[in-house]
Design an enzyme around this catalytic site. Structure first.
Site, short mmCIF file in Angstrom:
data_model
loop_
_atom_site.label_atom_id
_atom_site.label_comp_id
_atom_site.label_asym_id
_atom_site.label_seq_id
_atom_site.Cartn_x
_atom_site.Cartn_y
_atom_site.Cartn_z
N ARG A 50 0.81 -1.06 -0.05
CA ARG A 50 -0.02 -0.09 -0.12
C ARG A 50 0.93 1.22 -0.29
O ARG A 50 1.20 1.83 1.10
CB ARG A 50 -1.00 0.05 1.06
N ASP A 52 2.12 5.04 -0.48
CA ASP A 52 1.59 6.08 0.46
C ASP A 52 1.36 7.21 -0.81
O ASP A 52 1.71 7.08 -1.78
CB ASP A 52 2.41 6.71 1.45
N TYR A 113 12.53 -1.65 -2.60
CA TYR A 113 12.38 -0.29 -2.80
C TYR A 113 13.60 0.40 -3.29
O TYR A 113 14.77 -0.16 -2.82
CB TYR A 113 11.90 0.05 -1.52
N ARG A 200 11.46 5.55 4.26
CA ARG A 200 11.60 7.03 4.28
C ARG A 200 12.24 7.46 5.32
O ARG A 200 12.88 8.47 5.41
CB ARG A 200 10.06 7.43 3.94
#
Length: 247
Positions: A50, A52, A113, A200
């Site tokens: 999911r 952002d 990622y 992040r």
């Protein structure tokens, strides 16, 4: 009832994240609308992650069921045609019929990622909204050395968003690498699964190291504190990309 897997690329800038939410446009909703438009069926799409608001994907994966046994190539082409007609920044890279037991989220064995930092003084143009602009010089080698303190199995409470819904803050981080290619500093992270805002949070903390404000020992201390308040700044979403999901 056939189940289809689709591999997806998207520019997350125009969307309120992956997940469908009332009153907001999401990647999930854009795809569900496109699927319904060609198939005549209302579907629920299940994604591997999911992402952002503002986060991009080069290799998101999702699955859905249809009552009719469409050829996979027809599914791909028809969904892409509908997405293009709606001017969405989403594309289906591949489609395949899969066994009924396949689940895009729970069958995943690894997620990868990429976080991109464009490290230069001039403002960004081409990479605006597709990388984090950091004007102060960054020491990528120091960032990489500090990143190794986070690899392995740890309690990552420090690097977890307050609203994270994961049952446990304990995760195993398989890889966290920092490299530089010219002006671009890239942070690559791999694990079976991640906490909300974990990558992040890593990026913001490692940027602090790259600027010389923190050392590798400071990163270790932050990890061991298990305290969200000692985390470095959370990097903006537009530098983050979901690159690949392994099954």
């Amino acid at each position: 009832m056939p189940r289809f897997r689709i591999d997806i690329e998207y520019d997350g800038g125009p969307y309120f994240g992956w997940q469908r939410q009332a009153g907001h446009h999401s990647v999930q909703a854009a795809l569900e609308t496109a699927i319904a438009a060609f198939s005549g069926e209302e579907v629920t799409l299940f994604g591997a992650g999911r992402t952002d608001t503002g986060v991009h994907a080069l290799g998101q994966v999702a699955h859905f069921d249809l009552s009719r046994d469409w050829p996979a190539r027809t599914v791909q082409n028809a969904v892409n045609a509908r997405l293009a007609m709606a001017d969405e920044t989403v594309a289906v890279l591949a489609a395949a019929e899969v066994p009924a037991g396949f689940d895009a989220r729970f069958s995943a064995k690894g997620r990868h990622y990429l976080y991109r930092i464009h490290n230069r003084r001039p403002p960004l143009t081409v990479n605006r909204n597709h990388a984090w602009h950091v004007s102060a010089p960054l020491d990528a080698e120091a960032m990489h050395a500090a990143a190794q303190r986070l690899v392995g199995t740890h309690d990552f409470t420090t690097f977890r968003a307050a609203q994270c819904q994961a049952k446990s803050p304990i995760k195993t981080l398989d890889r966290l690498e920092v490299t530089r290619d010219g002006e671009m500093v890239e942070i690559r992270a791999s694990a079976r699964s991640f906490l909300h805002n974990q990558v992040r949070s890593f990026a913001g903390t490692l940027k602090r190291v790259g600027e010389g404000g923190w050392s590798a020992d400071d990163v270790t201390a932050a990890l061991e504190a298990r305290d969200r308040k000692v985390c470095g700044p959370v990097a903006p979403p537009h530098g983050l990309y979901l690159v690949r999901v392994d099954y």
